[in-house]
Design a protein around this motif. Structure first.
Motif, PDB file in Angstrom:
ATOM      1  N   ARG A 299      -1.971  45.781  84.010  1.00  0.00           N
ATOM      2  CA  ARG A 299      -0.867  45.893  83.062  1.00  0.00           C
ATOM      3  C   ARG A 299      -1.088  44.966  81.873  1.00  0.00           C
ATOM      4  O   ARG A 299      -0.924  45.350  80.716  1.00  0.00           O
ATOM      5  CB  ARG A 299       0.463  45.576  83.767  1.00  0.00           C
ATOM      6  N   SER A 300      -1.483  43.736  82.163  1.00  0.00           N
ATOM      7  CA  SER A 300      -1.720  42.765  81.100  1.00  0.00           C
ATOM      8  C   SER A 300      -2.892  43.180  80.217  1.00  0.00           C
ATOM      9  O   SER A 300      -2.819  43.087  78.990  1.00  0.00           O
ATOM     10  CB  SER A 300      -1.981  41.381  81.704  1.00  0.00           C
ATOM     11  N   ILE A 301      -3.945  43.660  80.828  1.00  0.00           N
ATOM     12  CA  ILE A 301      -5.122  44.105  80.070  1.00  0.00           C
ATOM     13  C   ILE A 301      -4.738  45.254  79.148  1.00  0.00           C
ATOM     14  O   ILE A 301      -5.096  45.259  77.970  1.00  0.00           O
ATOM     15  CB  ILE A 301      -6.275  44.506  81.019  1.00  0.00           C
ATOM     16  N   ASN A 302      -4.007  46.224  79.670  1.00  0.00           N
ATOM     17  CA  ASN A 302      -3.595  47.370  78.842  1.00  0.00           C
ATOM     18  C   ASN A 302      -2.745  46.921  77.667  1.00  0.00           C
ATOM     19  O   ASN A 302      -2.892  47.435  76.550  1.00  0.00           O
ATOM     20  CB  ASN A 302      -2.844  48.403  79.687  1.00  0.00           C
ATOM     21  N   SER A 303      -1.883  45.963  77.906  1.00  0.00           N
ATOM     22  CA  SER A 303      -1.037  45.440  76.837  1.00  0.00           C
ATOM     23  C   SER A 303      -1.876  44.748  75.764  1.00  0.00           C
ATOM     24  O   SER A 303      -1.662  44.937  74.565  1.00  0.00           O
ATOM     25  CB  SER A 303      -0.010  44.469  77.432  1.00  0.00           C
ATOM     26  N   TRP A 304      -2.875  43.961  76.191  1.00  0.00           N
ATOM     27  CA  TRP A 304      -3.761  43.289  75.233  1.00  0.00           C
ATOM     28  C   TRP A 304      -4.620  44.298  74.475  1.00  0.00           C
ATOM     29  O   TRP A 304      -4.858  44.151  73.281  1.00  0.00           O
ATOM     30  CB  TRP A 304      -4.643  42.260  75.932  1.00  0.00           C
ATOM     31  N   VAL A 305      -5.097  45.322  75.166  1.00  0.00           N
ATOM     32  CA  VAL A 305      -5.908  46.355  74.504  1.00  0.00           C
ATOM     33  C   VAL A 305      -5.092  47.014  73.395  1.00  0.00           C
ATOM     34  O   VAL A 305      -5.581  47.205  72.274  1.00  0.00           O
ATOM     35  CB  VAL A 305      -6.427  47.400  75.522  1.00  0.00           C
ATOM     36  N   ASP A 306      -3.832  47.345  73.706  1.00  0.00           N
ATOM     37  CA  ASP A 306      -2.960  47.959  72.693  1.00  0.00           C
ATOM     38  C   ASP A 306      -2.754  47.025  71.504  1.00  0.00           C
ATOM     39  O   ASP A 306      -2.842  47.447  70.349  1.00  0.00           O
ATOM     40  CB  ASP A 306      -1.607  48.326  73.297  1.00  0.00           C
ATOM     41  N   ALA A 307      -2.479  45.759  71.788  1.00  0.00           N
ATOM     42  CA  ALA A 307      -2.196  44.794  70.721  1.00  0.00           C
ATOM     43  C   ALA A 307      -3.422  44.524  69.858  1.00  0.00           C
ATOM     44  O   ALA A 307      -3.344  44.517  68.625  1.00  0.00           O
ATOM     45  CB  ALA A 307      -1.674  43.487  71.319  1.00  0.00           C
ATOM     46  N   LEU A 308      -4.562  44.310  70.489  1.00  0.00           N
ATOM     47  CA  LEU A 308      -5.775  43.960  69.746  1.00  0.00           C
ATOM     48  C   LEU A 308      -6.439  45.176  69.109  1.00  0.00           C
ATOM     49  O   LEU A 308      -7.061  45.065  68.057  1.00  0.00           O
ATOM     50  CB  LEU A 308      -6.769  43.247  70.664  1.00  0.00           C
ATOM     51  N   GLY A 309      -6.306  46.317  69.740  1.00  0.00           N
ATOM     52  CA  GLY A 309      -6.936  47.528  69.231  1.00  0.00           C
ATOM     53  C   GLY A 309      -6.366  47.986  67.904  1.00  0.00           C
ATOM     54  O   GLY A 309      -7.023  48.701  67.153  1.00  0.00           O
ATOM     55  N   ASP A 310      -5.149  47.567  67.592  1.00  0.00           N
ATOM     56  CA  ASP A 310      -4.522  47.926  66.322  1.00  0.00           C
ATOM     57  C   ASP A 310      -4.967  47.033  65.172  1.00  0.00           C
ATOM     58  O   ASP A 310      -4.604  47.270  64.024  1.00  0.00           O
ATOM     59  CB  ASP A 310      -2.990  47.847  66.440  1.00  0.00           C
ATOM     60  N   SER A 311      -5.740  46.021  65.483  1.00  0.00           N
ATOM     61  CA  SER A 311      -6.196  45.073  64.470  1.00  0.00           C
ATOM     62  C   SER A 311      -7.261  45.699  63.574  1.00  0.00           C
ATOM     63  O   SER A 311      -7.927  46.659  63.950  1.00  0.00           O
ATOM     64  CB  SER A 311      -6.775  43.840  65.154  1.00  0.00           C
ATOM     65  N   GLU A 312      -7.400  45.127  62.403  1.00  0.00           N
ATOM     66  CA  GLU A 312      -8.503  45.526  61.520  1.00  0.00           C
ATOM     67  C   GLU A 312      -9.664  44.533  61.625  1.00  0.00           C
ATOM     68  O   GLU A 312     -10.692  44.715  60.981  1.00  0.00           O
ATOM     69  CB  GLU A 312      -7.995  45.617  60.083  1.00  0.00           C
ATOM     70  N   ASP A 313      -9.486  43.501  62.446  1.00  0.00           N
ATOM     71  CA  ASP A 313     -10.502  42.476  62.649  1.00  0.00           C
ATOM     72  C   ASP A 313     -11.512  42.971  63.688  1.00  0.00           C
ATOM     73  O   ASP A 313     -11.148  43.257  64.837  1.00  0.00           O
ATOM     74  CB  ASP A 313      -9.829  41.182  63.115  1.00  0.00           C
ATOM     75  N   GLU A 314     -12.774  43.056  63.296  1.00  0.00           N
ATOM     76  CA  GLU A 314     -13.816  43.577  64.176  1.00  0.00           C
ATOM     77  C   GLU A 314     -13.954  42.757  65.457  1.00  0.00           C
ATOM     78  O   GLU A 314     -14.203  43.314  66.533  1.00  0.00           O
ATOM     79  CB  GLU A 314     -15.153  43.639  63.422  1.00  0.00           C
ATOM     80  N   ASP A 315     -13.799  41.429  65.369  1.00  0.00           N
ATOM     81  CA  ASP A 315     -13.902  40.576  66.555  1.00  0.00           C
ATOM     82  C   ASP A 315     -12.815  40.921  67.570  1.00  0.00           C
ATOM     83  O   ASP A 315     -13.069  40.986  68.772  1.00  0.00           O
ATOM     84  CB  ASP A 315     -13.799  39.095  66.177  1.00  0.00           C
ATOM     85  N   LEU A 316     -11.601  41.149  67.093  1.00  0.00           N
ATOM     86  CA  LEU A 316     -10.490  41.485  67.989  1.00  0.00           C
ATOM     87  C   LEU A 316     -10.668  42.877  68.585  1.00  0.00           C
ATOM     88  O   LEU A 316     -10.350  43.106  69.760  1.00  0.00           O
ATOM     89  CB  LEU A 316      -9.155  41.384  67.250  1.00  0.00           C
TER      90      LEU A 316
END
Length: 109
Positions: free
Chosen positions: A28-45
């Protein structure tokens, strides 16, 4: 930013309890982080989001070796620590803490 800090606090608290206990809510936590970071425009994130997604898949399958888990956690720990320099104040410290916890978890395997 408040929700990200709360999410960081929750993830840090979970990892503080040890890798086995953290695994329970990890997907659950991983999925939440994937959603949050995947929307970034930062390549590292985005790279971290991709690696988190791979880790989530590994954990869901429950068919992984300690070496696979160690490799995934080590990489995530290093990348998380590296992006902490892009954050400010307390958030940067929390991200560093999270990166260290991921690295320490990898070393415990």
């Amino acid at each position: 930013m408040a929700s990200e800090n709360a999410h960081l606090d929750s993830t840090i608290k979970s990892l503080d309890q040890g890798l086995e206990k953290a695994k329970t809510g990890a997907t659950r936590s991983i999925n939440s982080w994937v959603d949050a970071l995947g929307d970034s425009e930062d390549e590292d994130l985005i790279q971290i989001a991709d690696e988190l997604e791979e880790l989530g898949d590994l954990l869901e399958e429950n068919d992984y070796t300690p070496a696979q888990l160690k490799k995934a956690l080590t990489s995530l720990g290093k990348k998380t620590t590296a992006v902490a320099s892009q954050a400010e104040g307390a958030t940067a410290e929390k991200i560093k803490t999270l990166g260290k916890q991921l690295t320490d978890a990898a070393k415990s395997l």
